[in-house]
Design a protein around this motif. Structure first.
Motif, mmCIF file in Angstrom:
data_model
loop_
_atom_site.group_PDB
_atom_site.id
_atom_site.type_symbol
_atom_site.label_atom_id
_atom_site.label_comp_id
_atom_site.label_asym_id
_atom_site.label_seq_id
_atom_site.Cartn_x
_atom_site.Cartn_y
_atom_site.Cartn_z
ATOM 1 N N ASP A 199 -21.937 -39.832 18.352
ATOM 2 C CA ASP A 199 -22.516 -39.920 16.855
ATOM 3 C C ASP A 199 -21.368 -40.591 16.150
ATOM 4 O OD1 ASP A 199 -24.930 -38.877 17.791
ATOM 5 O OD2 ASP A 199 -24.345 -36.726 17.114
ATOM 6 N N GLU A 200 -21.638 -41.771 15.299
ATOM 7 C CA GLU A 200 -21.007 -42.383 14.408
ATOM 8 C C GLU A 200 -20.131 -41.356 13.423
ATOM 9 O OE1 GLU A 200 -22.122 -45.641 12.392
ATOM 10 O OE2 GLU A 200 -22.712 -46.735 14.133
ATOM 11 N N GLN A 201 -20.908 -40.495 13.084
ATOM 12 C CA GLN A 201 -20.486 -39.620 11.950
ATOM 13 C C GLN A 201 -19.239 -38.714 12.753
ATOM 14 O OE1 GLN A 201 -23.117 -37.214 9.606
ATOM 15 N NE2 GLN A 201 -21.614 -36.495 8.291
ATOM 16 N N ALA A 202 -19.696 -38.342 13.914
ATOM 17 C CA ALA A 202 -18.518 -37.570 14.703
ATOM 18 C C ALA A 202 -17.194 -38.035 14.708
ATOM 19 C CB ALA A 202 -19.110 -37.034 16.052
ATOM 20 N N LEU A 203 -17.215 -39.343 15.084
ATOM 21 C CA LEU A 203 -15.632 -40.322 15.035
ATOM 22 C C LEU A 203 -15.272 -40.180 13.875
ATOM 23 C CD1 LEU A 203 -16.727 -43.063 17.653
ATOM 24 C CD2 LEU A 203 -15.655 -40.829 18.243
ATOM 25 N N ASN A 204 -16.057 -40.260 12.901
ATOM 26 C CA ASN A 204 -15.598 -40.531 11.506
ATOM 27 C C ASN A 204 -14.992 -39.219 11.097
ATOM 28 O OD1 ASN A 204 -15.278 -42.018 8.924
ATOM 29 N ND2 ASN A 204 -16.704 -40.470 8.073
ATOM 30 N N ILE A 205 -15.461 -37.987 11.414
ATOM 31 C CA ILE A 205 -14.904 -36.746 11.288
ATOM 32 C C ILE A 205 -13.509 -36.543 11.908
ATOM 33 C CG2 ILE A 205 -14.976 -34.185 11.519
ATOM 34 C CD1 ILE A 205 -17.801 -34.611 11.026
ATOM 35 N N ILE A 206 -13.349 -37.267 13.123
ATOM 36 C CA ILE A 206 -12.166 -37.042 13.930
ATOM 37 C C ILE A 206 -11.114 -38.107 13.337
ATOM 38 C CG2 ILE A 206 -10.927 -37.730 16.108
ATOM 39 C CD1 ILE A 206 -13.834 -36.819 17.268
ATOM 40 N N ALA A 207 -11.691 -39.130 12.728
ATOM 41 C CA ALA A 207 -10.749 -40.106 12.176
ATOM 42 C C ALA A 207 -10.062 -39.769 11.088
ATOM 43 C CB ALA A 207 -11.472 -41.395 12.009
ATOM 44 N N HIS A 208 -10.792 -38.765 10.236
ATOM 45 C CA HIS A 208 -10.179 -38.333 8.919
ATOM 46 C C HIS A 208 -9.196 -37.268 9.306
ATOM 47 C CE1 HIS A 208 -12.437 -40.758 6.059
ATOM 48 N NE2 HIS A 208 -13.741 -40.301 6.448
ATOM 49 N N ALA A 209 -9.646 -36.310 10.281
ATOM 50 C CA ALA A 209 -8.786 -35.176 10.559
ATOM 51 C C ALA A 209 -7.280 -35.590 11.355
ATOM 52 C CB ALA A 209 -9.637 -34.350 11.543
ATOM 53 N N ALA A 210 -7.371 -36.848 11.723
ATOM 54 C CA ALA A 210 -6.114 -37.305 12.379
ATOM 55 C C ALA A 210 -5.140 -37.671 11.377
ATOM 56 C CB ALA A 210 -6.513 -38.545 13.311
ATOM 57 N N GLU A 211 -5.456 -37.779 10.218
ATOM 58 C CA GLU A 211 -4.509 -38.010 8.945
ATOM 59 C C GLU A 211 -3.557 -39.268 9.191
ATOM 60 O OE1 GLU A 211 -2.512 -34.172 8.182
ATOM 61 O OE2 GLU A 211 -4.347 -33.483 7.188
ATOM 62 N N GLY A 212 -4.029 -40.234 9.804
ATOM 63 C CA GLY A 212 -3.165 -41.503 9.930
ATOM 64 C C GLY A 212 -2.442 -41.611 11.112
ATOM 65 N N GLY A 213 -2.776 -40.686 12.143
ATOM 66 C CA GLY A 213 -1.989 -40.884 13.496
ATOM 67 C C GLY A 213 -3.156 -41.062 14.349
ATOM 68 N N MET A 214 -2.730 -42.423 15.170
ATOM 69 C CA MET A 214 -3.771 -42.874 16.423
ATOM 70 C C MET A 214 -3.659 -41.937 17.496
ATOM 71 S SD MET A 214 -6.184 -44.525 17.287
ATOM 72 C CE MET A 214 -6.246 -45.874 16.265
ATOM 73 N N ARG A 215 -2.419 -41.252 17.748
ATOM 74 C CA ARG A 215 -2.163 -40.551 18.914
ATOM 75 C C ARG A 215 -3.176 -39.025 18.770
ATOM 76 N NH1 ARG A 215 3.092 -40.503 19.500
ATOM 77 N NH2 ARG A 215 3.414 -38.985 18.303
ATOM 78 N N ASP A 216 -2.855 -38.700 17.478
ATOM 79 C CA ASP A 216 -3.726 -37.629 17.142
ATOM 80 C C ASP A 216 -5.233 -37.556 17.176
ATOM 81 O OD1 ASP A 216 -1.223 -36.262 16.627
ATOM 82 O OD2 ASP A 216 -1.442 -36.271 14.590
ATOM 83 N N ALA A 217 -5.613 -38.836 16.820
ATOM 84 C CA ALA A 217 -7.100 -38.921 16.893
ATOM 85 C C ALA A 217 -7.603 -39.246 18.358
ATOM 86 C CB ALA A 217 -7.496 -40.573 16.181
ATOM 87 N N LEU A 218 -6.874 -39.948 18.981
ATOM 88 C CA LEU A 218 -7.249 -39.872 20.702
ATOM 89 C C LEU A 218 -7.196 -38.634 21.248
ATOM 90 C CD1 LEU A 218 -5.518 -43.219 21.520
ATOM 91 C CD2 LEU A 218 -7.938 -42.803 21.532
ATOM 92 N N SER A 219 -6.259 -37.577 20.930
ATOM 93 C CA SER A 219 -6.239 -36.193 21.465
ATOM 94 C C SER A 219 -7.306 -35.575 20.785
ATOM 95 C CB SER A 219 -4.760 -35.496 21.118
ATOM 96 O OG SER A 219 -3.577 -36.116 21.431
ATOM 97 N N LEU A 220 -7.753 -35.455 19.661
ATOM 98 C CA LEU A 220 -9.113 -34.873 19.446
ATOM 99 C C LEU A 220 -10.196 -35.413 20.018
ATOM 100 C CD1 LEU A 220 -8.128 -34.668 15.470
ATOM 101 C CD2 LEU A 220 -8.153 -32.810 16.854
ATOM 102 N N LEU A 221 -10.386 -36.710 20.052
ATOM 103 C CA LEU A 221 -11.333 -37.300 20.751
ATOM 104 C C LEU A 221 -11.461 -36.787 22.201
ATOM 105 C CD1 LEU A 221 -13.827 -39.175 20.805
ATOM 106 C CD2 LEU A 221 -12.409 -40.930 21.605
ATOM 107 N N ASP A 222 -10.430 -36.780 22.891
ATOM 108 C CA ASP A 222 -10.137 -36.050 24.032
ATOM 109 C C ASP A 222 -10.660 -34.693 24.314
ATOM 110 O OD1 ASP A 222 -9.899 -36.478 27.016
ATOM 111 O OD2 ASP A 222 -7.560 -36.776 26.586
ATOM 112 N N GLN A 223 -10.429 -34.027 23.072
ATOM 113 C CA GLN A 223 -10.725 -32.542 23.140
ATOM 114 C C GLN A 223 -12.158 -32.363 22.842
ATOM 115 O OE1 GLN A 223 -8.484 -30.372 20.445
ATOM 116 N NE2 GLN A 223 -9.264 -28.432 20.786
ATOM 117 N N ALA A 224 -12.901 -33.152 21.990
ATOM 118 C CA ALA A 224 -14.090 -33.199 21.681
ATOM 119 C C ALA A 224 -15.119 -33.780 22.993
ATOM 120 C CB ALA A 224 -14.496 -34.291 20.501
ATOM 121 N N VAL A 225 -14.695 -34.599 23.656
ATOM 122 C CA VAL A 225 -15.371 -34.894 24.869
ATOM 123 C C VAL A 225 -15.327 -33.534 25.800
ATOM 124 C CG1 VAL A 225 -15.346 -36.446 26.887
ATOM 125 C CG2 VAL A 225 -14.819 -37.384 24.733
#
Length: 563
Positions: A199-225
């Motif tokens: 869901d687009e909003q799910a990726l938006n939530i992950i992007a905000h939670a990463a606080e500017g770090g792409m590695r953190d965003a990919l780790s959170l996406l990995d965890q959410a998957v």
């Protein structure tokens, strides 16, 4: 093959893959194409923003078989070897584990040897701020004048800990936090390439939670998957990141608007029961109101809204709340956030804050209009008063009848609480002498300076627009430019005593003062002169007509008058 994390699989291999750092990648690409690479670089910035990845891409680009080029081809043996870590001439060192002088001395000893496979030997020193002072000193000379075949790339998250002598020998690039919008685009691209449903909003939530770090965003996406069942949904992203949904914030805002404290506390309790952190809840709610305020004041700047989706509920909330209410809500939540930092009872502060939010009274538009009108009226009256002070009392209208104008001139205008002592001024004028007035005028400036030197500045200030105009042997008249100053002076016993005392010291006579406004002085003086003439004429004796005729005939020297 074992599963590899997304942030490793999708690590940038070209400058084009480094998200949100165009100011760095473009500069490096131009330097590569023009063959103007320097001997030392310093990459600084927050974690997960691409510092080490950019260092490896730079190492590949300078050694690529197709050099000079702005991008490594990633196909030649050199590019593949550097990517795999099999090229011994590209050395990546973790400064956190190799902090000592001996580790740097080993680099200094080996740096003089030419590379065995590629054109440039590249040293990538990660977390360089962890080196000891001795290690920095050992690196200093080598870093300043390395052999032509060596490039140093230093990466750090804390550049302020690096000695300035090191920083000055490097070409520095500051990596910035990646915006949520750029992170969202990159996550959507990776999810599309790997076949992840979302869901687009799910990726938006992950992007905000990463606080500017792409590695953190990919780790959170990995965890959410891993947490989701076939598709990354909003609930999965909220659970993984510990965030609170926009719907919950909108419901809280609606309850606050309705002044329903019970519903607010019920929602807060439910969120805390789900394991939400109180501090995170307050912080996210502040950001929700921030976006609400920005959208309300500048709806055309949708890109400035970062934390929310512009759904209909959010737009309706922005229309129903006033900006003054949003200001107060943010102030209360911000103060609560400060209080929670120094307390172990965060929940209590959180609940109290929401009760305060519900009890806040919305400003009445009618009251605001009344206050505005009163403020305008006060401002207008103050302007008119200032104009009267500057220009004096307006002259009488010449179109009015002469008797009315004469009456206006003869009747002094006085303020409500002050009446000119006309009788006392007449008494002073009866005994007035030029010598007394001259003596006071000669001492006038000295008197003002004496008052200032004795910390009586308020008394001295009243005399700035005043002057003596008449004086008798024991009193004198002060003419004030403004009536209000005259009233303030004559009703101030301290002022009257001060000037009498100082004049006594300067002239030897303790003159008593009587005040008169400038616009009344001329009238009082004219009335006194006119009255004095009438009295003189009344007191003059009547002459005998027989005596008058005798004087004419025989002359005054031959006439003797006897009653």
């Amino acid at each position: 093959m074992a599963y590899q994390a997304l942030y490793r699989t999708w690590r940038p291999q070209r400058f084009a893959d480094v998200v949100g750092q165009e100011h760095v990648t473009k500069t490096l690409q131009h330097a590569l194409l023009q063959q103007k690479t320097t001997h030392a670089y310093l990459f600084s910035g927050p974690r997960g923003t691409g510092k080490t990845s950019a260092a490896k891409i730079l190492a590949k680009a300078v050694n690529c078989e197709h050099a000079p080029t702005g991008e490594p081809c990633n196909e030649c043996a050199v590019c593949r070897g550097i990517t795999d870590g099999t090229i011994p001439d590209v050395i990546e060192i973790d400064a956190a584990s190799n902090t000592g002088v001996d580790d740097i001395r080993d680099i200094r000893d080996k740096v003089k040897y030419a590379p065995s496979v590629v054109k440039y030997k590249v040293y990538i020193i990660d977390e360089v701020h962890m080196l000891s002072i001795g290690a920095f000193n050992a690196l200093l000379k080598t870093l300043e004048e390395p052999p032509k075949h060596v490039i140093f790339i230093l990466a750090t998250t804390e550049p302020h800990k690096i000695p300035l002598t090191i920083v000055s020998r490097c070409q520095r690039f500051d990596f910035k936090r990646i915006t949520s919008r750029d992170i969202f685009k990159r996550l959507a691209y990776i999810a599309g390439e790997t076949g992840i449903a979302y869901d687009e909003q799910a990726l938006n939530i992950i992007a905000h939670a990463a606080e500017g770090g792409m590695r953190d965003a990919l780790s959170l996406l990995d965890q959410a998957v891993s947490f989701s069942e076939g598709k990354v949904r909003v609930e999965d992203a909220l659970t993984v990141t510990g965030s609170i949904s926009q719907n919950d914030f909108t419901r809280l805002a609606q309850a606050i608007q309705k002044k329903d404290a019970a519903e607010c506390l019920d929602l807060v309790g439910s969120l805390l029961q789900q394991g939400k952190d109180p501090s995170r809840l307050v912080e996210d709610f502040i950001l929700y109101f921030r976006d609400l305020l920005l959208y309300k004041t500048a709806p055309q700047m949708e890109e400035a809204v970062q934390r929310v989706y512009l759904d209909e509920a959010f737009k309706e909330m922005s229309r129903s709340l006033q900006t003054q209410e949003i200001y107060r809500f943010i102030d209360i939540l911000n103060q609560t956030q400060q209080d929670m930092r120094f307390s172990n009872m965060a929940r209590v502060y959180l609940e109290v804050a929401f009760i305060k939010l519900c009890e806040e009274k919305a400003p009445d538009p009618g009251e605001n209009d009344l206050v505005r009108k009163l403020a305008e009226k006060i401002e207008r009256l103050e302007s008119e008063l200032e104009s009267l002070k500057q220009n004096g009392v307006p002259e009488a209208d010449e179109t009015e009848p002469a008797p009315k104008r004469q009456a206006q001139r003869k009747i002094p205008r006085t303020s409500k609480g002050f009446k000119v002592q006309v009788g006392r001024i007449h008494d002073i004028l009866k005994e007035a002498t030029k010598e007394d007035l001259k003596r006071i005028k000669n001492s006038w400036n000295d008197m003002i300076e004496t008052l200032n030197s004795r910390q009586m500045r308020s008394q001295a200030a009243l005399l700035n627009e005043a002057e003596p105009v008449a004086a008798s042997p024991n009193a004198f008249v002060i003419k004030f430019k403004y009536e209000i100053h005259c009233q303030m002076a004559m009703e101030n016993e301290k002022f009257l005593q001060a000037i009498s005392s100082v004049l006594g010291e300067l002239t030897g006579t303790g003159y008593q003062a009587a005040g008169v406004p400038e616009n009344e002085w001329n009238t009082i003086r004219e009335n006194y002169i006119h009255h004095h003439k009438e009295e003189a004429e009344e007191e003059k004796p009547q002459e005998d007509p027989v005596v008058t005729e005798a004087i004419k005939l025989f002359g005054p020297e031959l006439i003797e008058i006897k009653d």
